[in-house]
Design a protein around this motif. Sequence first.
Motif, PDB file in Angstrom:
ATOM      1  N   GLU A  83     -22.430  54.362 -58.015  1.00 47.49           N
ATOM      2  CA  GLU A  83     -21.671  55.328 -57.468  1.00 47.49           C
ATOM      3  C   GLU A  83     -22.528  56.327 -56.815  1.00 47.49           C
ATOM      4  O   GLU A  83     -23.713  56.432 -57.253  1.00 47.49           O
ATOM      5  CB  GLU A  83     -20.793  55.976 -58.415  1.00 47.49           C
ATOM      6  CG  GLU A  83     -21.773  56.443 -59.894  1.00 47.49           C
ATOM      7  CD  GLU A  83     -20.943  57.017 -60.849  1.00 47.49           C
ATOM      8  OE1 GLU A  83     -19.851  57.792 -60.435  1.00 47.49           O
ATOM      9  OE2 GLU A  83     -21.251  56.933 -61.995  1.00 47.49           O
ATOM     10  N   TYR A  84     -22.205  57.062 -55.961  1.00 45.81           N
ATOM     11  CA  TYR A  84     -22.732  58.362 -55.307  1.00 45.81           C
ATOM     12  C   TYR A  84     -21.932  59.153 -54.700  1.00 45.81           C
ATOM     13  O   TYR A  84     -21.005  59.025 -54.649  1.00 45.81           O
ATOM     14  CB  TYR A  84     -24.000  57.748 -54.203  1.00 45.81           C
ATOM     15  CG  TYR A  84     -23.256  56.711 -53.144  1.00 45.81           C
ATOM     16  CD1 TYR A  84     -22.876  57.490 -52.005  1.00 45.81           C
ATOM     17  CD2 TYR A  84     -23.076  55.479 -53.093  1.00 45.81           C
ATOM     18  CE1 TYR A  84     -22.516  57.069 -50.759  1.00 45.81           C
ATOM     19  CE2 TYR A  84     -22.390  54.992 -51.928  1.00 45.81           C
ATOM     20  CZ  TYR A  84     -21.917  55.717 -50.961  1.00 45.81           C
ATOM     21  OH  TYR A  84     -21.489  55.163 -49.643  1.00 45.81           O
ATOM     22  N   ARG A  85     -22.708  60.390 -54.336  1.00 45.53           N
ATOM     23  CA  ARG A  85     -21.997  61.503 -53.945  1.00 45.53           C
ATOM     24  C   ARG A  85     -21.390  61.233 -52.475  1.00 45.53           C
ATOM     25  O   ARG A  85     -22.323  61.418 -51.352  1.00 45.53           O
ATOM     26  CB  ARG A  85     -22.781  62.507 -53.741  1.00 45.53           C
ATOM     27  CG  ARG A  85     -23.524  63.055 -54.902  1.00 45.53           C
ATOM     28  CD  ARG A  85     -22.583  63.778 -55.994  1.00 45.53           C
ATOM     29  NE  ARG A  85     -23.287  64.490 -57.171  1.00 45.53           N
ATOM     30  CZ  ARG A  85     -22.959  64.887 -58.227  1.00 45.53           C
ATOM     31  NH1 ARG A  85     -21.609  64.399 -58.597  1.00 45.53           N
ATOM     32  NH2 ARG A  85     -23.627  65.432 -59.082  1.00 45.53           N
ATOM     33  N   TYR A 114     -21.834  69.359 -52.990  1.00 40.96           N
ATOM     34  CA  TYR A 114     -22.566  69.147 -54.221  1.00 40.96           C
ATOM     35  C   TYR A 114     -24.004  70.264 -54.189  1.00 40.96           C
ATOM     36  O   TYR A 114     -24.700  70.178 -54.904  1.00 40.96           O
ATOM     37  CB  TYR A 114     -22.758  68.073 -54.788  1.00 40.96           C
ATOM     38  CG  TYR A 114     -21.820  67.449 -55.217  1.00 40.96           C
ATOM     39  CD1 TYR A 114     -21.313  67.227 -56.598  1.00 40.96           C
ATOM     40  CD2 TYR A 114     -20.859  66.657 -54.490  1.00 40.96           C
ATOM     41  CE1 TYR A 114     -20.275  66.354 -57.231  1.00 40.96           C
ATOM     42  CE2 TYR A 114     -19.779  65.942 -54.772  1.00 40.96           C
ATOM     43  CZ  TYR A 114     -19.353  66.000 -56.241  1.00 40.96           C
ATOM     44  OH  TYR A 114     -18.302  65.346 -56.690  1.00 40.96           O
ATOM     45  N   VAL A 121     -25.690  61.758 -59.024  1.00 42.21           N
ATOM     46  CA  VAL A 121     -24.278  62.009 -59.636  1.00 42.21           C
ATOM     47  C   VAL A 121     -24.234  62.596 -60.919  1.00 42.21           C
ATOM     48  O   VAL A 121     -25.606  62.693 -61.572  1.00 42.21           O
ATOM     49  CB  VAL A 121     -23.739  60.373 -59.642  1.00 42.21           C
ATOM     50  CG1 VAL A 121     -23.360  60.197 -58.329  1.00 42.21           C
ATOM     51  CG2 VAL A 121     -24.650  59.469 -60.573  1.00 42.21           C
ATOM     52  N   ASP A 122     -23.384  62.891 -61.891  1.00 41.48           N
ATOM     53  CA  ASP A 122     -23.179  63.727 -62.835  1.00 41.48           C
ATOM     54  C   ASP A 122     -23.890  62.893 -63.951  1.00 41.48           C
ATOM     55  O   ASP A 122     -24.584  63.371 -64.793  1.00 41.48           O
ATOM     56  CB  ASP A 122     -21.771  63.987 -63.305  1.00 41.48           C
ATOM     57  CG  ASP A 122     -21.084  65.099 -62.393  1.00 41.48           C
ATOM     58  OD1 ASP A 122     -21.940  65.841 -61.601  1.00 41.48           O
ATOM     59  OD2 ASP A 122     -19.874  65.192 -62.244  1.00 41.48           O
TER      60      ASP A 122
END
Length: 745
Positions: A24-26, A32, A136-137
Amino acid sequence: MKKAFLLILAIAFAACSDEDAVPEYRADADQYLIPKVQHFESRSGAAFIWKAKTRIQADSNCLAEAQYLQDLIKQHSTFEPEIHASKGEVQLVISDEMEGPEEAYTLEIEAAKIVLKGKTKAGLMRAIQSLRQLMVDAFHDADKREAWALPTLYIADAPRFKHRGLLLDVCRHYFDKDVVKKYIDLLALYKMNVLHLHLTEDQGWRFESEAFPKLHQEAAYRREEDGSRYGGYFSKQDLRELVAFAEARHITIIPELELPGHSQAALSAYPQFSCLGADANIEVANDWGVFKEIYCAGNDSSFLFLESILEELMEIFPSEYIHIGGDEAPKFRWEHCAKCQKRMADEGLANEHELQSYFIKRIESYLNSKGRKLIGWDEILEGGLSPNATVQSWRGMEGGIAAARSQHQAIMSPTSHCYLDYGLHQIDLKKVYSFDPIPAELSEQEQKFIIGGECNMWTEHVPNEANLDSKVNPRMQALAEVLWTYPQKRDFRDFFQRMQKHYPMLESLGVAYGPEMIPAEIYADVNFDSAEVFIGSKTNFEAIDQEVYWNEKKGPWGFVLKESGTLKVQALKNEQPYGDTIEQEFEFHKALARKPQYQSEYSQWYTGGGAAALVNGRLGSLNFRDGQWQGFSGQDIELWLDLGELKEINSVSSNFYHYNNAWIFVPRSYKVYASQDGKSWRLIGESQAQIQAKQRGQHIEHLEVKSKTQTRFIKLVVESQGRVPDWHEAAGAEAWLFMDEIIVQ
């Protein structure tokens, strides 16, 4: 046989899919980034995958920045990326040909490579922080993964101002080096570049001195009211460690040594540098406020002492600037000191303000001789500004304006927008974000002398790290954007939404952030024509609901005040309580919404809401900055009001605030006059406060005159202390008088 073959194919396909799967990525990467970047392009195509074989390319010019990035990735991955001098998929480049200021950078992410380019090493570090925010978080959690993905994009960015800082007061309450490191890292994350470290105060000295060891052995500790010993200090090794930690992130630590005032802790250890002499019994202050003990300006040994301390500081801190304070220096001791008066006569100084200017100029001359520059609070303008000094403007914008017009650099940190110790009632996220350090009245040439700003975190009422976190965050992030991003690029709603996305990252960093603003507020709308007050509450941002209670019964959101009582509001977010319950006490009385006629002028800083402040039914709290108190500086209060018709009254009363640490005193007397025609007045009573002027702490004193009287007009004459008494630390300054309502029953 056929089933077995299909099973083998399925397993092989699954294995291939797992290996080729993109983490996953932004997807909406620009949402952000804080501060908002100057130029952002989202690009189509496959994401960049950072995995075990990914290398960092960096030559010796930027090896330290490469190692910082390497450590960052290593903390959150199962691998440690290799640093290579001539090849790598993540390339770090210094390009002094890049246009823009020193911290300009570009960040380009393609499927096959990432290029981080800075005009200087500092610019390269800002690029790394943008890359850090794009993770990512999960990257910021304790989780470790074998691969991370980044979106393809291009950023070209540079700051608006060169000085972007946070003042951290470690004196009123002590915070150790781990907390300071945490804030250095936060400053780096949000592209701030200055930590202004406030190291000396009346309440504690916070660094080791080899030349004067009693400073850290004794003056670093105070005796609390309960008898306990409180304090702490940074060893020289601690400070060197902090400087190295900051330098690795291209953060400058500017140390502050307060002088000539705010020096009671130092003088408790070495009273020979005070105006009282070596035999004086001076203790480290254990209360808040401004204290009269001050370095003796007539004693050359005071300057030798300070020069020795500054020498020790300069050995540790390589910063171009040294902050010397210079604010809130009471002149009482100097006025009564033979040595100081002789100094004034010998130097041809007209008053004690010029003596302070002499003091500052002498310290500046010493700093300049060592290749350093001086920053001082805007009081250093009084009596004449030092030749090369930079002014930090805190009492509004005026100090910065005056400095710029005299071609001196200025740093803007006014109480109106930048004091993070103030509550959200005074300065919420939106208020910070609305700040512009450039005053409109400055010419284009004068504006160049405004080099930036700071948010100030004073810690009188900040006893622990969680409280510190909730005060600073997210308001610091708002100022970070103000100081980095040009006004035409900024939008509060957009910033607010981006800030929501940063909370998981702050949680991972151990930051106990606070709310953005008071979620709901209570109001009192005064209608002078109908002599009515409409009270109610409203929410301050979307996604917030509220429950309203009037005298403990669930009530409507708004209604005309007809009785005394308490209005309570609980904000709700996602049907859950959000923030503390807000309470406001109201008093119903005969002077309600009767417009006062002022013969005295209230302060622009403490209006209480203006002309209706004393007749809106709202009673002030123990927080004198709650917006309900009307303040008068150095003068009596005289006003009158018309009840509209002849009425029988039984009493007239008002509340007054007392907090002599903040120079706020109860009145000497409270006199009430009555008149049937508004021309001929008679005294119907007088009341005096029971609290003595010397009483410490925060108090509300209710003064009342009882008299059964037929009257239409009422006049109040409230006698102020006028000047702060001689026994007080700020003797001679204008005393404040704070009042909150005229209650007529």
